[in-house]
Scaffold this motif. Structure first.
Motif, PDB file in Angstrom:
ATOM      1  N   LEU A 187      70.567  -1.968 -17.237  1.00  0.00           N
ATOM      2  CA  LEU A 187      70.348  -1.908 -18.657  1.00  0.00           C
ATOM      3  C   LEU A 187      69.838  -0.489 -18.523  1.00  0.00           C
ATOM      4  CD1 LEU A 187      69.147  -4.623 -21.305  1.00  0.00           C
ATOM      5  CD2 LEU A 187      69.003  -2.585 -21.569  1.00  0.00           C
ATOM      6  N   ARG A 188      70.593  -0.065 -19.679  1.00  0.00           N
ATOM      7  CA  ARG A 188      70.520   1.623 -20.180  1.00  0.00           C
ATOM      8  C   ARG A 188      70.287   1.829 -21.718  1.00  0.00           C
ATOM      9  NH1 ARG A 188      74.720   5.356 -17.217  1.00  0.00           N
ATOM     10  NH2 ARG A 188      75.645   4.126 -18.915  1.00  0.00           N
ATOM     11  N   LEU A 189      68.397   2.285 -22.112  1.00  0.00           N
ATOM     12  CA  LEU A 189      68.874   2.551 -23.223  1.00  0.00           C
ATOM     13  C   LEU A 189      68.851   3.982 -23.256  1.00  0.00           C
ATOM     14  CD1 LEU A 189      67.306   1.226 -25.870  1.00  0.00           C
ATOM     15  CD2 LEU A 189      64.964   1.851 -25.043  1.00  0.00           C
ATOM     16  N   ASP A 190      69.818   3.987 -24.598  1.00  0.00           N
ATOM     17  CA  ASP A 190      70.709   5.326 -25.339  1.00  0.00           C
ATOM     18  C   ASP A 190      70.449   5.674 -26.923  1.00  0.00           C
ATOM     19  OD1 ASP A 190      71.955   7.756 -25.850  1.00  0.00           O
ATOM     20  OD2 ASP A 190      74.171   5.729 -25.106  1.00  0.00           O
ATOM     21  N   PRO A 191      68.548   6.070 -27.397  1.00  0.00           N
ATOM     22  CA  PRO A 191      68.557   5.787 -28.645  1.00  0.00           C
ATOM     23  C   PRO A 191      69.575   7.129 -29.313  1.00  0.00           C
ATOM     24  CG  PRO A 191      66.296   6.565 -26.801  1.00  0.00           C
ATOM     25  CD  PRO A 191      67.897   6.441 -26.318  1.00  0.00           C
ATOM     26  N   GLY A 192      70.145   8.070 -28.761  1.00  0.00           N
ATOM     27  CA  GLY A 192      70.969   8.659 -29.628  1.00  0.00           C
ATOM     28  C   GLY A 192      72.685   8.398 -29.377  1.00  0.00           C
ATOM     29  N   ALA A 223      60.258   2.718 -28.186  1.00  0.00           N
ATOM     30  CA  ALA A 223      61.264   3.549 -28.429  1.00  0.00           C
ATOM     31  C   ALA A 223      61.814   3.491 -29.634  1.00  0.00           C
ATOM     32  CB  ALA A 223      62.733   3.178 -26.942  1.00  0.00           C
ATOM     33  N   GLY A 224      62.572   2.687 -30.518  1.00  0.00           N
ATOM     34  CA  GLY A 224      62.625   3.171 -31.863  1.00  0.00           C
ATOM     35  C   GLY A 224      61.398   3.711 -32.537  1.00  0.00           C
ATOM     36  N   GLU A 225      60.641   3.189 -31.819  1.00  0.00           N
ATOM     37  CA  GLU A 225      58.633   4.043 -32.691  1.00  0.00           C
ATOM     38  C   GLU A 225      59.033   5.648 -32.582  1.00  0.00           C
ATOM     39  OE1 GLU A 225      55.189   4.806 -35.434  1.00  0.00           O
ATOM     40  OE2 GLU A 225      57.073   2.795 -35.089  1.00  0.00           O
ATOM     41  N   LYS A 226      59.224   5.833 -31.195  1.00  0.00           N
ATOM     42  CA  LYS A 226      58.991   6.881 -30.788  1.00  0.00           C
ATOM     43  C   LYS A 226      60.021   7.521 -32.064  1.00  0.00           C
ATOM     44  CE  LYS A 226      59.539   9.522 -26.624  1.00  0.00           C
ATOM     45  NZ  LYS A 226      59.301   9.457 -25.017  1.00  0.00           N
ATOM     46  N   LYS A 227      61.430   7.174 -31.495  1.00  0.00           N
ATOM     47  CA  LYS A 227      62.435   8.019 -32.056  1.00  0.00           C
ATOM     48  C   LYS A 227      62.160   8.125 -33.655  1.00  0.00           C
ATOM     49  CE  LYS A 227      67.399   7.736 -33.269  1.00  0.00           C
ATOM     50  NZ  LYS A 227      68.601   6.721 -32.900  1.00  0.00           N
ATOM     51  N   PHE A 228      61.708   7.421 -34.370  1.00  0.00           N
ATOM     52  CA  PHE A 228      60.771   7.415 -36.033  1.00  0.00           C
ATOM     53  C   PHE A 228      60.629   8.400 -36.145  1.00  0.00           C
ATOM     54  CE2 PHE A 228      57.969   6.576 -39.157  1.00  0.00           C
ATOM     55  CZ  PHE A 228      58.667   7.092 -39.859  1.00  0.00           C
ATOM     56  N   ARG A 229      59.600   8.287 -35.195  1.00  0.00           N
ATOM     57  CA  ARG A 229      58.561   9.886 -35.118  1.00  0.00           C
ATOM     58  C   ARG A 229      59.444  10.564 -34.786  1.00  0.00           C
ATOM     59  NH1 ARG A 229      53.078   7.855 -32.359  1.00  0.00           N
ATOM     60  NH2 ARG A 229      52.828   5.406 -33.245  1.00  0.00           N
ATOM     61  N   GLN A 230      60.395  11.101 -33.779  1.00  0.00           N
ATOM     62  CA  GLN A 230      61.271  12.731 -33.779  1.00  0.00           C
ATOM     63  C   GLN A 230      62.088  12.611 -34.567  1.00  0.00           C
ATOM     64  OE1 GLN A 230      62.735  10.849 -30.017  1.00  0.00           O
ATOM     65  NE2 GLN A 230      61.506  12.146 -28.971  1.00  0.00           N
ATOM     66  N   SER A 231      62.475  11.883 -35.333  1.00  0.00           N
ATOM     67  CA  SER A 231      63.164  11.457 -36.598  1.00  0.00           C
ATOM     68  C   SER A 231      62.447  12.408 -38.269  1.00  0.00           C
ATOM     69  CB  SER A 231      64.221  10.668 -36.871  1.00  0.00           C
ATOM     70  OG  SER A 231      62.862   9.820 -38.068  1.00  0.00           O
ATOM     71  N   LEU A 232      61.238  12.620 -37.916  1.00  0.00           N
ATOM     72  CA  LEU A 232      60.517  12.984 -38.583  1.00  0.00           C
ATOM     73  C   LEU A 232      60.082  14.600 -38.205  1.00  0.00           C
ATOM     74  CD1 LEU A 232      57.625  10.659 -39.192  1.00  0.00           C
ATOM     75  CD2 LEU A 232      59.357  11.508 -40.740  1.00  0.00           C
ATOM     76  N   ARG A 233      60.086  15.070 -37.217  1.00  0.00           N
ATOM     77  CA  ARG A 233      60.326  16.227 -36.655  1.00  0.00           C
ATOM     78  C   ARG A 233      61.363  16.890 -37.187  1.00  0.00           C
ATOM     79  NH1 ARG A 233      58.859  14.996 -32.020  1.00  0.00           N
ATOM     80  NH2 ARG A 233      56.507  15.373 -32.573  1.00  0.00           N
ATOM     81  N   GLU A 234      62.358  16.164 -36.808  1.00  0.00           N
ATOM     82  CA  GLU A 234      63.636  16.441 -36.626  1.00  0.00           C
ATOM     83  C   GLU A 234      64.426  16.799 -38.266  1.00  0.00           C
ATOM     84  OE1 GLU A 234      66.681  13.287 -34.871  1.00  0.00           O
ATOM     85  OE2 GLU A 234      65.719  14.457 -32.741  1.00  0.00           O
ATOM     86  N   ALA A 235      63.678  16.131 -39.185  1.00  0.00           N
ATOM     87  CA  ALA A 235      64.030  16.128 -40.579  1.00  0.00           C
ATOM     88  C   ALA A 235      63.314  17.472 -41.211  1.00  0.00           C
ATOM     89  CB  ALA A 235      64.023  14.773 -41.446  1.00  0.00           C
ATOM     90  N   GLU A 236      61.967  17.470 -40.591  1.00  0.00           N
ATOM     91  CA  GLU A 236      62.046  18.840 -41.183  1.00  0.00           C
ATOM     92  C   GLU A 236      62.078  19.875 -40.285  1.00  0.00           C
ATOM     93  OE1 GLU A 236      56.824  16.876 -41.469  1.00  0.00           O
ATOM     94  OE2 GLU A 236      57.662  18.547 -39.330  1.00  0.00           O
ATOM     95  N   GLU A 237      62.616  20.143 -39.291  1.00  0.00           N
ATOM     96  CA  GLU A 237      63.390  21.583 -38.771  1.00  0.00           C
ATOM     97  C   GLU A 237      64.462  21.769 -39.914  1.00  0.00           C
ATOM     98  OE1 GLU A 237      63.400  20.421 -35.057  1.00  0.00           O
ATOM     99  OE2 GLU A 237      61.414  21.118 -34.362  1.00  0.00           O
TER     100      GLU A 237
END
Length: 332
Positions: A187-192, A223-237
């Motif tokens: 089972l693989r987790l594929d956030p993107g 992983a969902g929380e981590k992706k959310f935090r990363q999305s904030l950085r991506e949105a700022e960039e």
């Protein structure tokens, strides 16, 4: 109906859960009465009553809350995220009973297909214990699934480990339908949703995927929380890049306006010279008549003079207003 009655107390905002954006979306027509709040900063803090700042603490918290998970041996009581897919399978099953066409047969009635569905079902049920969700659907004879952690979506995939027999079915290479349920799976987790798995769990020895559902669910929530935090950085960039691009376009537009202003200035000079040349010509003709070197009828001279000076005024950048095209400094 509410006139004269007490105003209801304001509803308190619920603590932010893992993967949630921490904001409420409302219709854009409320923009006149509600001002949009800024997102959580990409450097946090992210903690709430339900989410610790540290992701390792979040994993331990979720794993403890999920507790022991047993994978159901059947799909008699499926998670709602599988209901639609199972209904499609039943429709195919009913149709296949009256048809000999292979395309009418269920796509996941194989031992391995059923096991995949049971694993997804167990995972979705475990996630639902923590207020999250998941769903799966059929695309070209393959099961596509995702986990929904708060407001964040993560791709899920179950694949066969190692080499295995395949068959071509309706133009696609698929695992042989007679592969046993014991065939090793991962089972693989594929956030993107880009086939770049960040976490993988698989059958190993006597430890099957079904016994790892609790750990998979807890890691998926993290992983969902981590992706959310990363999305904030991506949105700022992304916002920064858009701001830089907007400034580049602004400067480019400003340069074009300045170039046009310069061209208009040169045009004013040329028009002024033409107007002055016409006025000088009119004056020279009048002097020539006064000196007697040229004889022109008075009525004819007066008509010509009015026409020529009118043309000079039309060309004159000051009198025509053409000078206004470069009088003010360009601005955006």
């Amino acid at each position: 109906m509410r006139a004269g009655k007490p105003v209801p107390a304001c509803v308190k905002a619920s603590p932010r859960r893992p993967g949630e954006i921490g904001r409420l979306r409302v219709d854009g027509r409320f923009a006149k009465v509600l001002s949009a709040t800024v997102p959580i900063p990409s450097n946090g803090p992210f903690a709430s009553a339900l989410v610790p700042e540290d992701l390792d603490e979040l994993y331990a918290q979720e794993l403890n809350a999920i507790g022991k998970v047993s994978a159901p041996q059947s799909l008699d009581r499926p998670h709602r995220g599988l209901v639609q897919l199972l209904k499609q399978e039943q429709r195919r099953r009913d149709k296949a009973a009256e048809s000999d066409w292979s395309c009418d047969h269920p796509k996941f009635d194989t031992p391995l297909g059923k096991r995949r569905l049971r694993i997804f079902n167990a995972l979705f049920l475990a996630l639902s214990k923590r207020g999250h969700a998941g769903d799966a659907y059929d695309q070209d004879g393959e099961i596509h699934a995702r986990a929904v952690i708060g407001d964040t979506y993560l791709g899920l995939d179950i694949v066969i480990v190692g080499s295995h027999r395949t068959e071509r079915q309706q133009g696609y290479v698929r695992p042989a339908p007679d592969l046993p349920a014991s065939t090793p799976l991962a089972l693989r987790l594929d956030p993107g949703f880009d086939r770049k798995a960040t976490l993988t769990w698989q059958d190993d020895g006597d430890s099957k995927l079904e016994s790892k559902i609790a750990a998979v669910a807890a890691a998926t929530i993290v992983a969902g929380e981590k992706k959310f935090r990363q999305s904030l950085r991506e949105a700022e960039e992304r916002a920064k890049r858009e701001q830089i691009e907007q400034e580049r376009r602004r400067q480019e537009h400003l340069a074009q306006l300045n170039q046009q202003r310069l061209q208009n200035l040169r045009t004013s000079g040329e028009l002024l010279r033409q107007a002055q040349d016409i006025r000088a010509l009119v004056e020279r003709v009048r002097r020539a008549i006064d000196e007697g070197s040229v004889e022109i009828d008075c009525a004819t001279l007066e008509a010509w003079q009015q026409w020529a000076l009118a043309e000079a005024d039309r060309l004159d950048p000051v009198r025509s207003g053409q000078i206004m095209t470069h009088l003010d400094e360009p601005s955006i």
